[in-house]
Design an enzyme around this catalytic site. Structure first.
Site, mmCIF file in Angstrom:
data_model
loop_
_atom_site.group_PDB
_atom_site.id
_atom_site.type_symbol
_atom_site.label_atom_id
_atom_site.label_comp_id
_atom_site.label_asym_id
_atom_site.label_seq_id
_atom_site.Cartn_x
_atom_site.Cartn_y
_atom_site.Cartn_z
ATOM 1 N N ILE A 57 0.902 -1.157 0.000
ATOM 2 C CA ILE A 57 0.000 0.000 0.000
ATOM 3 C C ILE A 57 0.943 1.209 0.000
ATOM 4 C CG2 ILE A 57 -0.201 -0.181 2.544
ATOM 5 C CD1 ILE A 57 -2.908 1.128 2.445
ATOM 6 N N SER A 58 0.701 2.174 -0.896
ATOM 7 C CA SER A 58 1.641 3.299 -1.036
ATOM 8 C C SER A 58 1.678 4.182 0.213
ATOM 9 C CB SER A 58 1.262 4.161 -2.233
ATOM 10 O OG SER A 58 1.070 3.373 -3.378
ATOM 11 N N GLN A 59 2.775 4.920 0.320
ATOM 12 C CA GLN A 59 2.953 5.911 1.396
ATOM 13 C C GLN A 59 1.806 6.943 1.313
ATOM 14 O OE1 GLN A 59 6.375 8.168 0.379
ATOM 15 N NE2 GLN A 59 6.528 9.237 2.344
#
Ligand code: SAH
Length: 231
Positions: A79-81
């Protein structure tokens, strides 16, 4: 009866503190990671405040859900930053009436952030297990304006094209030509371009008067854009 109240208090009190903490953590995430780095679009900031990121990560990472970093979601994916999610959302200038395509559903978090702003979100995920989990999760959370498609997103989603914006959250060596084709006149696409496992460049592609313009935005590190077996 009094004992019942005491028992209820014992169980509900810690739960309410917990729920409260996540809300505070989200506010802190927005202030310290997102506003501080220059994201100013009000719709984006509101969406980041609202979406419960801790419900999009595996249970063991819940307490780290609002940290300034990507997190593993299994199957070698992440899951992206939070800042990157906000930045990619702001850059496409989302409006409620838009129709948006995301490639790389992953946990469904970026799709949920988009769905807080936009009426119609389509998102494609190549790992079928992730597509199923994200679809169930988004449905349970009431995001009925998101449609998750299980499959390879390289050719976009012809049935619903053209799109006002396309958000690609996996790094590709080149920009898939079908995605450019499926962009509306005046539309925007954001995509990390470069070699897998190295630093890539986040690029903005715009279609104006039928012409394509590209600009490099910042260095990023995304998981690779993979291809289906029958391609
Ligand atoms: N947007 C996600 C993060 C995605 S990580 C989130 O908010 O959680 C990138 C995702 O892209 C991974 O889940 C990976 O499986 C998926 N992916 C990679 N190549 C793809 C392709 N060709 N089509 C669709 N999804 C792809």
């Amino acid at each position: 009866m009094r004992y019942l109240y005491i028992l209820l208090a014992i169980f509900i009190f810690p739960w309410s503190i917990h729920a409260q903490n996540y809300e505070q953590e989200r506010e802190k995430m927005v202030t310290k990671q997102i506003l501080k780095r220059g994201v100013r679009d009000v719709r984006t900031l509101d969406a980041m405040r609202k979406v419960e990121r801790h419900l999009f990560v595996p249970p063991r990472y819940m307490r780290m859900a609002y940290d300034d970093s990507p997190l593993s979601i299994g199957y070698g994916q992440t899951i992206s930053q939070p800042y990157i999610v906000a930045y990619m959302t702001e850059i496409i200038e989302p409006k409620p009436s838009d129709k948006v395509l995301e490639i790389g559903t992953g946990s469904g978090y970026q799709a949920a952030v988009l769905a807080e702003i936009i009426d119609k979100v389509y998102t494609i995920e190549i790992v079928s297990e992730l597509a199923k989990t994200a679809s169930d999760r988004l449905q349970n959370l009431g995001y009925d304006n998101v449609k998750v498609i299980s499959g390879d997103g390289y050719n976009g989603f012809e049935e619903e094209a053209p799109f006002d914006a396309i958000v690609v959250t996996a790094a590709s060596e080149h920009i898939p030509p079908s995605l450019i084709k499926q962009l509306k006149e005046g539309g925007k696409m954001i995509i990390p371009v470069g070699s897998p496992f190295l630093v890539q460049t986040l690029m903005l592609i715009e279609k104006k008067d039928g012409k394509i313009s590209t600009s490099s935005l910042m260095p990023v590190k995304f998981v690779p854009f993979t291809r289906g077996q029958n391609q």
